[in-house]
Design an enzyme around this catalytic site. Structure first.
Site, PDB file in Angstrom:
ATOM      1  N   ALA A  79       2.137   3.012   2.312  1.00  0.00           N
ATOM      2  CA  ALA A  79       3.263   2.999   3.259  1.00  0.00           C
ATOM      3  C   ALA A  79       4.400   2.134   2.727  1.00  0.00           C
ATOM      4  O   ALA A  79       5.578   2.531   2.768  1.00  0.00           O
ATOM      5  CB  ALA A  79       2.795   2.493   4.618  1.00  0.00           C
ATOM      6  N   ARG A 115     -16.348  10.590  12.975  1.00  0.00           N
ATOM      7  CA  ARG A 115     -16.948   9.288  12.648  1.00  0.00           C
ATOM      8  C   ARG A 115     -17.528   8.576  13.860  1.00  0.00           C
ATOM      9  O   ARG A 115     -18.581   7.951  13.774  1.00  0.00           O
ATOM     10  CB  ARG A 115     -15.888   8.379  12.019  1.00  0.00           C
ATOM     11  CG  ARG A 115     -15.687   8.720  10.602  1.00  0.00           C
ATOM     12  CD  ARG A 115     -14.830   7.740   9.877  1.00  0.00           C
ATOM     13  NE  ARG A 115     -14.558   8.367   8.592  1.00  0.00           N
ATOM     14  CZ  ARG A 115     -13.557   8.058   7.796  1.00  0.00           C
ATOM     15  NH1 ARG A 115     -12.708   7.109   8.133  1.00  0.00           N
ATOM     16  NH2 ARG A 115     -13.391   8.676   6.663  1.00  0.00           N
ATOM     17  N   ALA A 150      -8.970   3.219  -1.624  1.00  0.00           N
ATOM     18  CA  ALA A 150      -9.299   4.487  -0.951  1.00  0.00           C
ATOM     19  C   ALA A 150      -9.955   5.460  -1.922  1.00  0.00           C
ATOM     20  O   ALA A 150      -9.465   5.684  -3.025  1.00  0.00           O
ATOM     21  CB  ALA A 150      -8.035   5.105  -0.355  1.00  0.00           C
ATOM     22  N   GLU A 202     -14.483  16.787   4.645  1.00  0.00           N
ATOM     23  CA  GLU A 202     -14.868  15.489   5.218  1.00  0.00           C
ATOM     24  C   GLU A 202     -15.106  15.687   6.706  1.00  0.00           C
ATOM     25  O   GLU A 202     -14.829  16.767   7.251  1.00  0.00           O
ATOM     26  CB  GLU A 202     -13.792  14.422   4.950  1.00  0.00           C
ATOM     27  CG  GLU A 202     -13.848  13.895   3.530  1.00  0.00           C
ATOM     28  CD  GLU A 202     -12.895  12.741   3.255  1.00  0.00           C
ATOM     29  OE1 GLU A 202     -12.276  12.217   4.188  1.00  0.00           O
ATOM     30  OE2 GLU A 202     -12.766  12.374   2.072  1.00  0.00           O
ATOM     31  N   SER A 221      -5.180   8.844   6.967  1.00  0.00           N
ATOM     32  CA  SER A 221      -4.464   7.562   6.924  1.00  0.00           C
ATOM     33  C   SER A 221      -3.441   7.502   5.787  1.00  0.00           C
ATOM     34  O   SER A 221      -2.308   7.062   6.001  1.00  0.00           O
ATOM     35  CB  SER A 221      -5.442   6.402   6.825  1.00  0.00           C
ATOM     36  OG  SER A 221      -6.396   6.663   5.838  1.00  0.00           O
ATOM     37  N   LEU A 222      -3.829   7.932   4.580  1.00  0.00           N
ATOM     38  CA  LEU A 222      -2.837   7.922   3.497  1.00  0.00           C
ATOM     39  C   LEU A 222      -1.683   8.850   3.867  1.00  0.00           C
ATOM     40  O   LEU A 222      -0.513   8.570   3.614  1.00  0.00           O
ATOM     41  CB  LEU A 222      -3.476   8.348   2.180  1.00  0.00           C
ATOM     42  CG  LEU A 222      -4.537   7.400   1.576  1.00  0.00           C
ATOM     43  CD1 LEU A 222      -5.062   7.958   0.253  1.00  0.00           C
ATOM     44  CD2 LEU A 222      -4.008   5.996   1.358  1.00  0.00           C
ATOM     45  N   GLY A 228      -9.387  10.691  -0.162  1.00  0.00           N
ATOM     46  CA  GLY A 228      -8.201  11.444  -0.536  1.00  0.00           C
ATOM     47  C   GLY A 228      -7.190  11.546   0.581  1.00  0.00           C
ATOM     48  O   GLY A 228      -7.150  10.702   1.476  1.00  0.00           O
ATOM     49  N   THR A 267      -5.141   0.676   0.338  1.00  0.00           N
ATOM     50  CA  THR A 267      -4.811   1.941  -0.335  1.00  0.00           C
ATOM     51  C   THR A 267      -5.498   2.021  -1.689  1.00  0.00           C
ATOM     52  O   THR A 267      -6.091   3.038  -2.053  1.00  0.00           O
ATOM     53  CB  THR A 267      -3.281   2.052  -0.544  1.00  0.00           C
ATOM     54  OG1 THR A 267      -2.646   2.156   0.717  1.00  0.00           O
ATOM     55  CG2 THR A 267      -2.921   3.275  -1.389  1.00  0.00           C
ATOM     56  N   HIS A 319     -16.878   2.874   9.674  1.00  0.00           N
ATOM     57  CA  HIS A 319     -17.205   3.980   8.763  1.00  0.00           C
ATOM     58  C   HIS A 319     -18.723   4.070   8.662  1.00  0.00           C
ATOM     59  O   HIS A 319     -19.395   3.043   8.512  1.00  0.00           O
ATOM     60  CB  HIS A 319     -16.582   3.699   7.393  1.00  0.00           C
ATOM     61  CG  HIS A 319     -16.590   4.868   6.459  1.00  0.00           C
ATOM     62  ND1 HIS A 319     -17.752   5.388   5.924  1.00  0.00           N
ATOM     63  CD2 HIS A 319     -15.587   5.630   5.962  1.00  0.00           C
ATOM     64  CE1 HIS A 319     -17.456   6.419   5.140  1.00  0.00           C
ATOM     65  NE2 HIS A 319     -16.134   6.584   5.149  1.00  0.00           N
ATOM     66  N   HIS A 372     -13.779  -0.432   9.221  1.00  0.00           N
ATOM     67  CA  HIS A 372     -13.040   0.269   8.173  1.00  0.00           C
ATOM     68  C   HIS A 372     -11.549   0.411   8.469  1.00  0.00           C
ATOM     69  O   HIS A 372     -10.730   0.326   7.573  1.00  0.00           O
ATOM     70  CB  HIS A 372     -13.683   1.649   8.013  1.00  0.00           C
ATOM     71  CG  HIS A 372     -13.090   2.499   6.932  1.00  0.00           C
ATOM     72  ND1 HIS A 372     -13.024   2.079   5.621  1.00  0.00           N
ATOM     73  CD2 HIS A 372     -12.564   3.757   6.951  1.00  0.00           C
ATOM     74  CE1 HIS A 372     -12.471   3.036   4.883  1.00  0.00           C
ATOM     75  NE2 HIS A 372     -12.166   4.051   5.674  1.00  0.00           N
ATOM     76  N   GLY A 399       0.843  -1.194   0.000  1.00  0.00           N
ATOM     77  CA  GLY A 399       0.000   0.000   0.000  1.00  0.00           C
ATOM     78  C   GLY A 399       0.880   1.245   0.000  1.00  0.00           C
ATOM     79  O   GLY A 399       2.096   1.173  -0.252  1.00  0.00           O
ATOM     80  N   ARG A 431      -9.703   8.115  14.281  1.00  0.00           N
ATOM     81  CA  ARG A 431      -8.923   8.776  13.231  1.00  0.00           C
ATOM     82  C   ARG A 431      -9.734   9.855  12.516  1.00  0.00           C
ATOM     83  O   ARG A 431     -10.904   9.655  12.183  1.00  0.00           O
ATOM     84  CB  ARG A 431      -8.459   7.732  12.210  1.00  0.00           C
ATOM     85  CG  ARG A 431      -7.732   8.310  11.025  1.00  0.00           C
ATOM     86  CD  ARG A 431      -7.189   7.206  10.134  1.00  0.00           C
ATOM     87  NE  ARG A 431      -8.217   6.395   9.550  1.00  0.00           N
ATOM     88  CZ  ARG A 431      -8.856   6.685   8.417  1.00  0.00           C
ATOM     89  NH1 ARG A 431      -8.566   7.793   7.752  1.00  0.00           N
ATOM     90  NH2 ARG A 431      -9.771   5.872   7.945  1.00  0.00           N
ATOM     91  N   GLU A 442      -1.316   1.564   8.332  1.00  0.00           N
ATOM     92  CA  GLU A 442      -2.363   1.090   9.258  1.00  0.00           C
ATOM     93  C   GLU A 442      -1.841   0.064  10.258  1.00  0.00           C
ATOM     94  O   GLU A 442      -2.351  -0.032  11.375  1.00  0.00           O
ATOM     95  CB  GLU A 442      -3.531   0.498   8.450  1.00  0.00           C
ATOM     96  CG  GLU A 442      -4.755   0.239   9.325  1.00  0.00           C
ATOM     97  CD  GLU A 442      -5.996  -0.145   8.526  1.00  0.00           C
ATOM     98  OE1 GLU A 442      -5.976   0.001   7.288  1.00  0.00           O
ATOM     99  OE2 GLU A 442      -6.971  -0.591   9.158  1.00  0.00           O
TER     100      GLU A 442
HETATM  101  C1  SIN Z   1     -13.749   7.885   2.738  1.00  0.00           C
HETATM  102  O1  SIN Z   1     -13.531   8.175   1.564  1.00  0.00           O
HETATM  103  O2  SIN Z   1     -14.795   8.149   3.324  1.00  0.00           O
HETATM  104  C2  SIN Z   1     -12.697   7.176   3.500  1.00  0.00           C
HETATM  105  C3  SIN Z   1     -11.604   8.076   3.843  1.00  0.00           C
HETATM  106  C4  SIN Z   1     -10.935   7.615   5.091  1.00  0.00           C
HETATM  107  O3  SIN Z   1     -11.203   6.541   5.602  1.00  0.00           O
HETATM  108  O4  SIN Z   1     -10.130   8.386   5.613  1.00  0.00           O
END
Ligand code: SIN
Length: 538
Positions: free
Chosen positions: A29, A289, A59, A126, A390-391, A62, A56, A243, A350, A27, A385, A374
């Site tokens: 990382a 979340r 995803a 987000e 995460s990315l 973003g 990854t 999620h 998630h 992924g 989180r 992760e």
């Molecule tokens: C999403 O696109 O809702 C997931 C993004 C995330 O988990 O950070």
């Protein structure tokens, strides 16, 4: 009792390979670590499947970073800390938000398809972000765009040996140090000892411990389990992020509907057609979340329904199609038109906030072993989180690992190459394949029912007991992927349940029916597990 090695040796001598750095996982990382390390070192990247079979790659949303003049690392820091509900490690968060923008800009040099309008980056909103901050590529195809670009960069360099369909069974240790990993070639059945001065775990998460997850089937907690067996500390395992908007189906993995759709203005509705998040959190559907999921569970329990609705029907249809092509097409394939239909959604496993405890250089508690992405527990996510961090974590901390390798490898010396590892003898017993598959399903159901979104002492106690019994009932595995994965899933699940049982409060993603308050005096701390002399230390 935890087995220090899962490995079942074959009669033939394992092959030996020697590297400076072994990276496990492909992924963001793993790819970032491999590309960076290969500038100086001889590197292998090992994947148990094909390179693109990662979380990854799936995803959508973003990468979050302070990239606009209306934003700042400080604002990103505050949002991350607030979402993390008292358990973020502040030093790690500072690094994440301060180094993030430069890492994302570097990524954009090799991944030119980040979405722009008139030359400027388009940044999305987000949950729990105070400003639009999410850079995205291909609309809602960020993961595949980024993974493809990094893979290309890796393949253009000649120094990374890519090994696909090679399952890492265990880390190799000697004298309290990690000196590589032993892998099983899933096509030939041959074992290889991959000696390395430094090993980077980038194996992703463990969503497969639950029946319904957005994670791919390969997300079986292998890295967390092998690190634990090898003596590294794992921590924060009770914090599993659900999620809010998994498509309500029995598909596995569950199709995720990105949070960015709510950022664009979509609503969450209950069966009476009400926007139930209004009044629950000032950001309504864009609350953190854990808050959104907690309210969704309450709504579902009070109505007796297993799902709620995501409603984008009031938004402009052309914009939806252009901005969310992946979501639009995938829903259409399942007979939902997001422009006209309310979409049934439910919270779904998630992301794992916990993992292999690692410091601000990605170093774990086992010298020679690094962790990123992760699988790692750097503390940047705390108990919950922040979306799209995460990315970013994978990018930032893999870059730091690459920088730290110079000093570590320099000191590790050549002796790694001369070590002789004693492997356990061959196991002929094994477990029947049907039994292994049944046990995997039983484990997933148990975790979903007793260690899912909302937990209590009765369920957690029963889960710890049953998981322990399952683990003890298994015979030593043969050289078989499904058996190894089952062991890893059971190891991770047991620690999620144990930590959930110990934490007698509700915080972030860990919601307890019997301890609904957050208790900062007793519980503003981390729960870590580590093997010492074969016994577990908490
Ligand atoms: C999403 O696109 O809702 C997931 C993004 C995330 O988990 O950070």
């Amino acid at each position: 009792m935890t087995r220090p090695y899962l490995l079942a040796a074959t009669d033939s001598e394992p092959v030996k390979r020697f590297y400076d750095v072994v990276v496990i996982g492909s992924g963001i990382a793993g790819l970032t670590a491999a590309v960076g390390a290969a500038r100086k070192w001889k590197v292998a990247l090992i994947s148990k499947s094909v390179l693109r079979d990662t979380t990854t790659f799936l995803a959508q949303g973003g990468i979050a970073a302070a990239l606009s003049d209306k934003d700042s690392p400080d604002l990103h820091f505050q949002d991350t800390i607030r979402a993390g509900d008292g358990l973020c490690k502040e030093e790690a968060v500072r690094i994440l938000v301060n180094e993030g923008p430069a890492r994302v800009r570097e990524l954009m040099e090799i991944c030119p398809r980040f979405d722009r309008a008139g030359g400027d980056l388009v940044l999305a909103s987000e949950g729990a972000h105070s400003v639009p901050r999410i850079a995205h590529a291909g609309g809602d195809a960020t993961g595949s765009e980024v993974a493809s670009a990094l893979t290309k960069a890796m393949q253009q360099g000649s120094r990374v040996q890519v090994l696909e369909h090679e399952f890492v069974v265990d880390l190799l240790t000697n004298g309290g140090r990690c000196i590589g990993a032993v892998s099983l070639n899933l096509k030939t059945g041959a074992f290889t000892l991959n000696y390395a001065m430094a090993t980077v775990l980038a194996t992703g998460g463990c969503g497969q411990v639950y029946s319904l997850t957005t994670n791919p089937v390969v997300a079986t907690g292998d890295g967390m389990s092998m690190a634990f067996r090898a003596g590294a500390a794992i921590g924060d395992m009770e914090f599993v992020q659900f999620h809010p908007t998994g498509l309500y189906t029995d598909e596995s993995p569950v199709f995720l509907i990105t949070e960015a759709l709510r950022g664009e203005g979509a609503y969450l509705l209950n069966h009476a057609g009400e926007r139930f998040m209004v009044g629950v959190h000032p950001q309504a559907e864009l609350g953190p979340r854990d808050v959104v999921v907690g309210e969704m569970v309450r709504q579902m329990e009070s109505s007796g329904q297993e799902y709620l609705f995501l409603d984008a029907t009031h938004l402009d249809c052309d914009t939806l199609k252009e901005r969310f092509p992946t979501v639009f097409d995938n829903l259409l394939k399942r007979n939902y038109n997001i422009c006209h239909d309310r979409i049934p959604v439910a919270p779904v496993c998630h992301y794992m906030m916990g993992g292999v405890v690692s410091d601000i250089w990605g170093r774990t508690t086992l010298p020679g072993l690094y962790a990123s992405g992760e699988v790692a527990n750097t503390g940047v996510h705390g108990a919950n989180r922040l979306a799209s961090n995460s990315l970013l974590e994978g990018l930032v901390f893999s870059d730091r690992i690459v920088r730290d390798l110079d000093s570590y490898i320099g000191g590790a010396g050549e002796e790694v190459r001369r070590l002789n590892i004693e492997l356990p003898g061959p196991s002929r017993e094994g477990n029947r394949p049907e039994e292994v598959r049944d046990l995997r399903k039983r484990l997933q159901k148990l975790m979903t029912v007793s260690v899912g979104t909302v937990r209590d002492e009765k369920g957690l106690t029963a889960a710890v007991q049953e998981l322990g019994d399952l683990l003890n009932s298994l015979k030593a595995p043969r050289a078989d992927l499904e058996e190894y994965e089952l062991y890893n899933l059971l190891t991770v699940a047991t620690h999620i349940a144990k930590a959930g049982f110990l934490r007698q409060e509700s915080r972030g993603a860990h919601l307890r029916r019997d301890y609904t308050a957050t208790d900062d005096i007793k519980w503003r701390r981390h729960i870590n597990f580590r093997l010492k002399n074969g016994e577990e230390d908490v």
